[in-house]
Scaffold this motif. Sequence first.
Motif, PDB file in Angstrom:
ATOM      1  N   THR A  11      22.130  -4.302  19.149  1.00 43.31           N
ATOM      2  CA  THR A  11      22.994  -3.331  19.822  1.00 43.31           C
ATOM      3  C   THR A  11      23.824  -3.986  20.923  1.00 43.31           C
ATOM      4  O   THR A  11      25.059  -3.825  20.974  1.00 43.31           O
ATOM      5  CB  THR A  11      22.153  -2.184  20.427  1.00 43.31           C
TER       6      THR A  11
ATOM      7  N   LYS B 290      14.148   6.854  27.219  1.00 46.43           N
ATOM      8  CA  LYS B 290      15.439   7.522  27.380  1.00 46.43           C
ATOM      9  C   LYS B 290      15.658   8.025  28.805  1.00 46.43           C
ATOM     10  O   LYS B 290      16.741   7.875  29.378  1.00 46.43           O
ATOM     11  CB  LYS B 290      15.553   8.686  26.388  1.00 46.43           C
TER      12      LYS B 290
ATOM     13  N   TYR C 209      19.032   2.763  22.320  1.00 46.44           N
ATOM     14  CA  TYR C 209      17.877   1.942  21.932  1.00 46.44           C
ATOM     15  C   TYR C 209      17.909   1.777  20.421  1.00 46.44           C
ATOM     16  O   TYR C 209      17.766   2.745  19.678  1.00 46.44           O
ATOM     17  CB  TYR C 209      16.569   2.594  22.373  1.00 46.44           C
ATOM     18  N   ASN C 210      18.190   0.564  19.966  1.00 41.09           N
ATOM     19  CA  ASN C 210      18.312   0.268  18.532  1.00 41.09           C
ATOM     20  C   ASN C 210      19.339   1.187  17.864  1.00 41.09           C
ATOM     21  O   ASN C 210      19.069   1.802  16.830  1.00 41.09           O
ATOM     22  CB  ASN C 210      16.947   0.399  17.840  1.00 41.09           C
ATOM     23  N   GLU C 211      20.516   1.292  18.471  1.00 42.19           N
ATOM     24  CA  GLU C 211      21.601   2.137  17.951  1.00 42.19           C
ATOM     25  C   GLU C 211      22.711   1.296  17.332  1.00 42.19           C
ATOM     26  O   GLU C 211      23.879   1.691  17.322  1.00 42.19           O
ATOM     27  CB  GLU C 211      22.180   3.008  19.076  1.00 42.19           C
TER      28      GLU C 211
ATOM     29  N   ASN D 220      13.196  -2.137  28.748  1.00 43.22           N
ATOM     30  CA  ASN D 220      12.884  -0.881  28.064  1.00 43.22           C
ATOM     31  C   ASN D 220      12.014   0.019  28.936  1.00 43.22           C
ATOM     32  O   ASN D 220      10.993  -0.401  29.470  1.00 43.22           O
ATOM     33  CB  ASN D 220      12.162  -1.158  26.742  1.00 43.22           C
TER      34      ASN D 220
ATOM     35  N   ASP E 205      22.470  -3.647  30.713  1.00 47.65           N
ATOM     36  CA  ASP E 205      21.349  -4.188  29.950  1.00 47.65           C
ATOM     37  C   ASP E 205      20.111  -4.145  30.837  1.00 47.65           C
ATOM     38  O   ASP E 205      20.094  -4.743  31.914  1.00 47.65           O
ATOM     39  CB  ASP E 205      21.645  -5.626  29.513  1.00 47.65           C
TER      40      ASP E 205
ATOM     41  N   ALA F 273      16.509   5.186  31.082  1.00 45.26           N
ATOM     42  CA  ALA F 273      17.864   4.705  30.810  1.00 45.26           C
ATOM     43  C   ALA F 273      18.903   5.619  31.455  1.00 45.26           C
ATOM     44  O   ALA F 273      19.876   5.154  32.061  1.00 45.26           O
ATOM     45  CB  ALA F 273      18.092   4.612  29.305  1.00 45.26           C
TER      46      ALA F 273
ATOM     47  N   SER G  85      16.909  -2.808  23.630  1.00 46.73           N
ATOM     48  CA  SER G  85      16.940  -2.708  22.166  1.00 46.73           C
ATOM     49  C   SER G  85      16.397  -3.970  21.509  1.00 46.73           C
ATOM     50  O   SER G  85      16.627  -5.083  21.988  1.00 46.73           O
ATOM     51  CB  SER G  85      18.375  -2.463  21.685  1.00 46.73           C
ATOM     52  N   LYS G  86      15.721  -3.776  20.377  1.00 48.76           N
ATOM     53  CA  LYS G  86      15.178  -4.906  19.631  1.00 48.76           C
ATOM     54  C   LYS G  86      16.135  -5.380  18.541  1.00 48.76           C
ATOM     55  O   LYS G  86      15.932  -6.441  17.948  1.00 48.76           O
ATOM     56  CB  LYS G  86      13.831  -4.513  19.010  1.00 48.76           C
TER      57      LYS G  86
ATOM     58  N   ASN H 251      21.862  -0.097  27.486  1.00 50.53           N
ATOM     59  CA  ASN H 251      21.034  -0.721  26.461  1.00 50.53           C
ATOM     60  C   ASN H 251      19.604  -0.818  26.982  1.00 50.53           C
ATOM     61  O   ASN H 251      19.289  -1.633  27.847  1.00 50.53           O
ATOM     62  CB  ASN H 251      21.572  -2.113  26.109  1.00 50.53           C
ATOM     63  N   ASP H 252      18.744   0.035  26.437  1.00 46.51           N
ATOM     64  CA  ASP H 252      17.377   0.157  26.962  1.00 46.51           C
ATOM     65  C   ASP H 252      16.419  -0.803  26.256  1.00 46.51           C
ATOM     66  O   ASP H 252      15.471  -0.382  25.592  1.00 46.51           O
ATOM     67  CB  ASP H 252      16.913   1.606  26.805  1.00 46.51           C
TER      68      ASP H 252
END
Length: 450
Positions: free
Chosen positions: A84, A132, A50-52, A129, A126, A135, A80-81, A77-78
Motif C-alpha cells: 500500500t 483503525k 491497512y492492506n488496501e 499498526n 506511515d 489510525a 500495512s503488510k 498507512n497503518d
Amino acid sequence: MVLIILVYGAMLLLSLFQIRKSYQLDDYEPYEDLLHSEETKPVSILVPAYNESVGINSSIRSLLSIEYPEYEIIIINDGSKDDTLEKLIEKFKCQKINRVIRKQIVTKQVKAVYRSTIYTNLVVIDKENGGKADALNAGINCSSYPYFCSLDGDSIIERSAFLKVLKPIIESDDEVIASGGSIRIANGCKIENGEIVETGLSKKPLVIMQVVEYLRAFLTGRVGLSHNNLLLIVSGAFGVFSKKWVVEAGGYAHTVGEDMELVVRLHRLIKEKKVNKKIVYVPDPVCWTEAPESIKFLRRQRKRWHRGLFDSLWKHRKLMFNPKYGSIGLVSMPYFFFIEFLGPLIELIGYILLGVSVITGSIYIEYAIIFFLLSLIYGSIYSMASVLLEEWSMERYTKVRHFVALFFVSLTETLWYRPMTVLWRVEGMVEMLFGKKGWGEMVRKGVSND
C-alpha cells in the motif's frame, strides 16, 4: 411483532416525508453556491489504510476530483503488510517531509510523513499498526482544518458529496457537530479514474440483497432517527465531524465499533455540557464501497458489526433509561438495545420454538402459517418501500432491469437472507460472551475497472 411493525412503520413514514421534502428543496437550492461561499468550512479527509493496495489508488483519485473549495487528503498507512505505502509513494510522487504533528490524542508512533509533489493537498502518514481507531486519531493529530471526514480506503466518493454532507454544518452556525452521508454498494458499477461513470448491480443475489439492506438501513432507519436527533451511528465509511468536539471527547476508542461508539460519546458529552448540538444524517450525498461477495466474509462482517453494537451500548450503559440524557437515554439507547441488539436472539428463539412445536404437534398450523405470511409480507413491503424510496427521490438506479432485480430479490429476503443474518448476529453475541476482539481479515477484490 406488533411492536416492531409499529416502530419500523413509523420510521418508514417519517423517512418518506422527510426525504421527499428535502429532495424537493434541493431542486431549488443549488449546491454550487456553497463553492463560493465564505461560510464553507475547509475539511481534512482522513483515509485509514491497512492492506488496501487493491483499491486505494481509485479512492484517492475520486477524492482529488471532488467539488469542494478547500480540503486536504490525509492517507494513514497503518502498518500495512502489503505494498500500500509503496504504491502511494510511486503513484503520487510522494516525498518525505518534516511536519509538526500536534499530539492531541495518544497514538502509535508515526514513522514518517510524505507529501505528494503532484497534489500539494495530499499527505501520507506511515505509522505503526494500531488499528483503525488509532489510525484515525493519528490523522486527526496531523490534520490542519477544523472539520474532518473519515472515509474507508476502498471508498469512491461522488463529486458533489462533500458539498451536500457539509451543507447542514455550514448552515447551522456550528449547531451541527457531525454529519453522515449514505453508503451504496459499488459492486457491479462501472468505475473509471476513481469515479462512478455508470451505476450497476452485481449479478450475485447475495450482493443485490445487501443493496436492498443498505437502502433500508440508510433511507428509512437513519432518516427517521436523525429527524429527532436520535442518531447513534454515523458510518465510518463516510462521516464528517467537528475536530474540536471529537478531541474533547477523547478521539476514537479502540473498539470494534469505533464509529458508533464515538457518536454515542459525543451525544453523552453534549448532554453533560447541556449545549444544543446536533448529529444529523443527509441521505443524498453518496459514498460507494465494496461489499463482501462471499458468505464467508459477509458472515465475518455481520458478526463484527453486532459485537461493535454491544461494545458501544455496554460502554455507555449509564445512558440507558436515564432522563438526564433526554431522548438519547429514553429512546435511542433502548431502541438499539432491545430492537437492534436483542432482536436477532428473540427471532432465532422463535424459529427454534416453531420447529420444536411442529415436531411435537403443539402448534396450530393455521395460525403459524398466518404469522409466517404476515412476517413475509411485512418484511418484503418494508424492503420494497426502501427501493421505491430510492427510485422516487435519489434515482441512482436508472435502468428498469436494476429496479426489477431489486424488487424480486427483496421479496425473497425472509426466506433465506434474514434467517442467515439473524444466525450470524447471534454468533456475534456468542463471540462477545467469550471475549473475542478484533476485526478479522477482510479480503478486497477491488471494484475499480481501471
